[in-house]
Design a protein around this motif. Structure first.
Motif, PDB file in Angstrom:
ATOM      1  N   ASN A 133       0.839  -1.193   0.000  1.00 36.13           N
ATOM      2  CA  ASN A 133       0.000   0.000   0.000  1.00 36.13           C
ATOM      3  C   ASN A 133       0.880   1.251   0.000  1.00 36.13           C
ATOM      4  O   ASN A 133       1.657   1.482   0.937  1.00 36.13           O
ATOM      5  CB  ASN A 133      -0.920  -0.019   1.229  1.00 36.13           C
ATOM      6  CG  ASN A 133      -1.969   1.068   1.168  1.00 36.13           C
ATOM      7  OD1 ASN A 133      -1.655   2.235   0.960  1.00 36.13           O
ATOM      8  ND2 ASN A 133      -3.216   0.680   1.358  1.00 36.13           N
ATOM      9  N   LEU A 134       0.753   2.073  -1.053  1.00 31.40           N
ATOM     10  CA  LEU A 134       1.578   3.274  -1.153  1.00 31.40           C
ATOM     11  C   LEU A 134       1.297   4.247  -0.009  1.00 31.40           C
ATOM     12  O   LEU A 134       2.211   4.911   0.490  1.00 31.40           O
ATOM     13  CB  LEU A 134       1.338   3.972  -2.488  1.00 31.40           C
ATOM     14  CG  LEU A 134       1.986   3.343  -3.729  1.00 31.40           C
ATOM     15  CD1 LEU A 134       1.571   4.098  -4.973  1.00 31.40           C
ATOM     16  CD2 LEU A 134       3.498   3.314  -3.595  1.00 31.40           C
ATOM     17  N   ALA A 135       0.044   4.332   0.407  1.00 31.11           N
ATOM     18  CA  ALA A 135      -0.296   5.252   1.487  1.00 31.11           C
ATOM     19  C   ALA A 135       0.422   4.864   2.775  1.00 31.11           C
ATOM     20  O   ALA A 135       0.890   5.731   3.523  1.00 31.11           O
ATOM     21  CB  ALA A 135      -1.811   5.264   1.706  1.00 31.11           C
ATOM     22  N   GLU A 136       0.534   3.578   3.041  1.00 29.82           N
ATOM     23  CA  GLU A 136       1.257   3.128   4.231  1.00 29.82           C
ATOM     24  C   GLU A 136       2.727   3.492   4.127  1.00 29.82           C
ATOM     25  O   GLU A 136       3.353   3.901   5.117  1.00 29.82           O
ATOM     26  CB  GLU A 136       1.106   1.619   4.408  1.00 29.82           C
ATOM     27  CG  GLU A 136      -0.296   1.155   4.763  1.00 29.82           C
ATOM     28  CD  GLU A 136      -0.352  -0.337   4.976  1.00 29.82           C
ATOM     29  OE1 GLU A 136       0.710  -0.956   5.179  1.00 29.82           O
ATOM     30  OE2 GLU A 136      -1.461  -0.897   4.941  1.00 29.82           O
ATOM     31  N   ALA A 137       3.295   3.335   2.929  1.00 29.34           N
ATOM     32  CA  ALA A 137       4.705   3.666   2.744  1.00 29.34           C
ATOM     33  C   ALA A 137       4.940   5.153   2.932  1.00 29.34           C
ATOM     34  O   ALA A 137       5.938   5.573   3.530  1.00 29.34           O
ATOM     35  CB  ALA A 137       5.169   3.222   1.359  1.00 29.34           C
ATOM     36  N   GLU A 138       4.026   5.971   2.434  1.00 30.45           N
ATOM     37  CA  GLU A 138       4.183   7.421   2.544  1.00 30.45           C
ATOM     38  C   GLU A 138       4.064   7.899   3.986  1.00 30.45           C
ATOM     39  O   GLU A 138       4.597   8.958   4.341  1.00 30.45           O
ATOM     40  CB  GLU A 138       3.143   8.112   1.659  1.00 30.45           C
ATOM     41  CG  GLU A 138       3.438   7.957   0.171  1.00 30.45           C
ATOM     42  CD  GLU A 138       2.299   8.423  -0.702  1.00 30.45           C
ATOM     43  OE1 GLU A 138       1.174   8.563  -0.175  1.00 30.45           O
ATOM     44  OE2 GLU A 138       2.526   8.647  -1.904  1.00 30.45           O
ATOM     45  N   GLU A 139       3.366   7.137   4.829  1.00 23.73           N
ATOM     46  CA  GLU A 139       3.302   7.477   6.240  1.00 23.73           C
ATOM     47  C   GLU A 139       4.636   7.245   6.933  1.00 23.73           C
ATOM     48  O   GLU A 139       4.932   7.876   7.955  1.00 23.73           O
ATOM     49  CB  GLU A 139       2.222   6.635   6.929  1.00 23.73           C
ATOM     50  CG  GLU A 139       0.796   6.982   6.511  1.00 23.73           C
ATOM     51  CD  GLU A 139      -0.218   6.070   7.150  1.00 23.73           C
ATOM     52  OE1 GLU A 139       0.205   5.138   7.878  1.00 23.73           O
ATOM     53  OE2 GLU A 139      -1.424   6.265   6.935  1.00 23.73           O
ATOM     54  N   GLU A 140       5.438   6.364   6.361  1.00 21.91           N
ATOM     55  CA  GLU A 140       6.719   6.010   6.981  1.00 21.91           C
ATOM     56  C   GLU A 140       7.868   6.868   6.471  1.00 21.91           C
ATOM     57  O   GLU A 140       8.788   7.198   7.239  1.00 21.91           O
ATOM     58  CB  GLU A 140       7.022   4.534   6.707  1.00 21.91           C
ATOM     59  CG  GLU A 140       8.285   4.028   7.365  1.00 21.91           C
ATOM     60  CD  GLU A 140       8.469   2.534   7.168  1.00 21.91           C
ATOM     61  OE1 GLU A 140       9.590   2.050   7.406  1.00 21.91           O
ATOM     62  OE2 GLU A 140       7.493   1.845   6.800  1.00 21.91           O
ATOM     63  N   VAL A 141       7.833   7.256   5.195  1.00 15.94           N
ATOM     64  CA  VAL A 141       8.973   7.961   4.615  1.00 15.94           C
ATOM     65  C   VAL A 141       8.492   8.780   3.418  1.00 15.94           C
ATOM     66  O   VAL A 141       7.473   8.455   2.798  1.00 15.94           O
ATOM     67  CB  VAL A 141      10.061   6.949   4.169  1.00 15.94           C
ATOM     68  CG1 VAL A 141       9.564   6.077   3.029  1.00 15.94           C
ATOM     69  CG2 VAL A 141      11.352   7.640   3.785  1.00 15.94           C
ATOM     70  N   ASN A 142       9.201   9.871   3.116  1.00 18.94           N
ATOM     71  CA  ASN A 142       8.940  10.622   1.890  1.00 18.94           C
ATOM     72  C   ASN A 142       9.502   9.821   0.714  1.00 18.94           C
ATOM     73  O   ASN A 142      10.727   9.686   0.575  1.00 18.94           O
ATOM     74  CB  ASN A 142       9.592  12.005   1.953  1.00 18.94           C
ATOM     75  CG  ASN A 142       8.927  12.906   2.969  1.00 18.94           C
ATOM     76  OD1 ASN A 142       7.711  12.855   3.164  1.00 18.94           O
ATOM     77  ND2 ASN A 142       9.721  13.746   3.632  1.00 18.94           N
ATOM     78  N   LEU A 143       8.618   9.297  -0.107  1.00 17.90           N
ATOM     79  CA  LEU A 143       9.041   8.385  -1.159  1.00 17.90           C
ATOM     80  C   LEU A 143       9.788   9.117  -2.269  1.00 17.90           C
ATOM     81  O   LEU A 143       9.307  10.114  -2.809  1.00 17.90           O
ATOM     82  CB  LEU A 143       7.827   7.664  -1.748  1.00 17.90           C
ATOM     83  CG  LEU A 143       7.091   6.717  -0.800  1.00 17.90           C
ATOM     84  CD1 LEU A 143       5.858   6.146  -1.482  1.00 17.90           C
ATOM     85  CD2 LEU A 143       8.003   5.592  -0.330  1.00 17.90           C
ATOM     86  N   LEU A 144      10.952   8.607  -2.612  1.00 21.59           N
ATOM     87  CA  LEU A 144      11.702   9.089  -3.756  1.00 21.59           C
ATOM     88  C   LEU A 144      11.208   8.363  -5.003  1.00 21.59           C
ATOM     89  O   LEU A 144      10.373   7.452  -4.911  1.00 21.59           O
ATOM     90  CB  LEU A 144      13.192   8.850  -3.535  1.00 21.59           C
ATOM     91  CG  LEU A 144      13.753   9.353  -2.198  1.00 21.59           C
ATOM     92  CD1 LEU A 144      15.195   8.915  -2.030  1.00 21.59           C
ATOM     93  CD2 LEU A 144      13.624  10.852  -2.090  1.00 21.59           C
ATOM     94  N   ARG A 145      11.723   8.713  -6.164  1.00 15.33           N
ATOM     95  CA  ARG A 145      11.313   8.065  -7.407  1.00 15.33           C
ATOM     96  C   ARG A 145      12.537   7.467  -8.100  1.00 15.33           C
ATOM     97  O   ARG A 145      13.564   8.139  -8.248  1.00 15.33           O
ATOM     98  CB  ARG A 145      10.607   9.059  -8.333  1.00 15.33           C
ATOM     99  CG  ARG A 145       9.232   9.482  -7.842  1.00 15.33           C
ATOM    100  CD  ARG A 145       8.605  10.465  -8.819  1.00 15.33           C
ATOM    101  NE  ARG A 145       9.332  11.742  -8.822  1.00 15.33           N
ATOM    102  CZ  ARG A 145       9.265  12.634  -9.789  1.00 15.33           C
ATOM    103  NH1 ARG A 145       8.564  12.385 -10.880  1.00 15.33           N
ATOM    104  NH2 ARG A 145       9.932  13.771  -9.696  1.00 15.33           N
ATOM    105  N   PHE A 146      12.394   6.220  -8.513  1.00 13.10           N
ATOM    106  CA  PHE A 146      13.492   5.506  -9.152  1.00 13.10           C
ATOM    107  C   PHE A 146      12.992   4.821 -10.422  1.00 13.10           C
ATOM    108  O   PHE A 146      11.880   4.296 -10.470  1.00 13.10           O
ATOM    109  CB  PHE A 146      14.078   4.448  -8.207  1.00 13.10           C
ATOM    110  CG  PHE A 146      14.682   5.019  -6.957  1.00 13.10           C
ATOM    111  CD1 PHE A 146      16.001   5.459  -6.939  1.00 13.10           C
ATOM    112  CD2 PHE A 146      13.926   5.133  -5.800  1.00 13.10           C
ATOM    113  CE1 PHE A 146      16.554   5.995  -5.787  1.00 13.10           C
ATOM    114  CE2 PHE A 146      14.468   5.665  -4.637  1.00 13.10           C
ATOM    115  CZ  PHE A 146      15.788   6.095  -4.639  1.00 13.10           C
TER     116      PHE A 146
END
Length: 253
Positions: A133-146
Motif C-alpha cells: 500500500n503506497l499510502a502506508e509507505a508514505e506514512e513512513e517515509v517521503n518516497l523518492l522516485r526511481f
C-alpha cells in the motif's frame, strides 16, 4: 542352503529387522496423525533487531494461513516461509516448529525508499522491488522516485547512496534517479535541478563528474540569479548549464 546355519541366521536377522522397522514406521505414522499435533498455534514475531510496522493479523490470516498444510510433523517449513513471503511488506521469514502443535515465524519487513517505475511498485533500501500500500509507505517515509531496467534495482540504490553523500556537500539531495535502457544516469535534486551524467564508460567516471560539479557549483549558483534548472556533465572537460533565459556552455579543465 537350508543346511547353512549362518546363512539362515543372517536371513532371519534381516527379516526381523525389516519387520521391526515396518512396525516402528507404522506406529510413528499413526502417532504423527493424532489430532494432538494439528497446528493450532502460529506465533508471528519480528526478526531479531527488527520491528514490525505493517504486517498484522488480518493480512496473515488472509494471505499466509490458507497456504499452510499439514501438522507439526508433516508441514513443509519452506512452503510456510514462502506463504509468509507472499504477505505484503514481508521481505524475509524464518520458520521453526514449536512442540507440540505450533510454528514460530520471525519476519523482517521491507523498508521503503521510494517508488520503482510507473506501475506503483515500491523499492526498498536494500534494492528489493515489492508491492504494498503506497499510502502506508508514505506514512513512513517521503518516497523518492526511481527508474531503471529490470534487474538494475540494487545498482540504482547503491548509486543513489553515493549521490546522496556527494550532493550533501552542497546541501542538496536526489529525489529522483533514473537509469535509462542505454544505461545513462540522470537525477533530479530537491531544488528542482536536473543533473545528467550520461553513460559511465571510457575515461570519465561518475565520481569524477561529481567532483567536477561540486568544485564549481557554488560559483555557478551565485552567478545564475534565476536558479539553475539543469546541468549536463556529459563532456570530457566541462559541463553545460541550463537556466531560465540562458543556455550557456561552461568549459574548463
Amino acid at each position: 542352503m537350508w543346511h547353512d546355519v549362518r546363512l539362515l541366521n543372517g536371513i532371519a536377522n534381516v527379516l526381523l529387522t525389516l519387520f521391526v522397522v515396518t512396525v516402528l514406521a507404522g506406529c510413528f505414522l499413526w502417532f504423527a496423525q493424532q489430532p494432538f499435533f494439528t497446528l493450532t498455534v502460529i506465533q508471528v514475531q519480528e526478526a531479531e533487531g527488527k520491528t514490525l510496522k505493517h504486517v498484522n493479523a488480518l493480512t496473515v490470516r488472509g494471505v499466509a494461513l490458507p497456504r499452510i498444510k499439514g501438522n507439526f510433523f508433516t508441514v513443509d517449513l519452506d512452503a510456510v516461509r514462502e506463504a509468509f513471503k507472499a504477505v505484503p511488506w514481508v521481505r524475509e521469514a524464518t520458520v521453526r516448529r514449536k512442540w507440540p502443535n505450533g510454528l514460530v515465524v520471525a519476519i523482517e519487513e521491507h523498508k521503503p525508499l521510494g517508488t520503482w517505475g510507473e506501475d506503483g511498485r515500491l523499492l526498498s533500501i536494500k534494492g528489493d522491488v515489492f508491492t504494498a500500500n503506497l499510502a502506508e509507505a508514505e506514512e513512513e517515509v517521503n518516497l523518492l522516485r526511481f527508474y531503471g531496467p529490470e534487474g538494475s534495482e540494487k545498482e540504482v540504490v547503491m548509486r543513489y547512496e553515493e549521490l546522496k553523500r556527494g550532493f550533501a556537500v552542497i546541501r542538496l539531495e536526489p529525489v529522483l534517479l533514473e537509469l535509462s535502457e542505454r544505461y545513462a544516469w540522470r537525477t533530479t535534486l530537491n531544488n528542482g535541478m536536473t543533473v545528467r551524467f550520461g553513460r559511465e564508460e571510457g575515461r570519465i567516471s561518475m565520481r569524477e563528474q561529481m567532483g567536477r560539479l561540486l568544485a564549481v557549483y557554488p560559483r555557478l549558483a551565485a552567478q545564475v540569479k534565476n536558479g539553475i534548472r539543469g546541468i549536463d556533465l556529459r563532456y570530457p572537460n566541462g559541463l553545460a548549464l541550463r537556466a531560465d533565459g540562458m543556455v550557456p556552455d561552461i568549459g574548463g579543465q
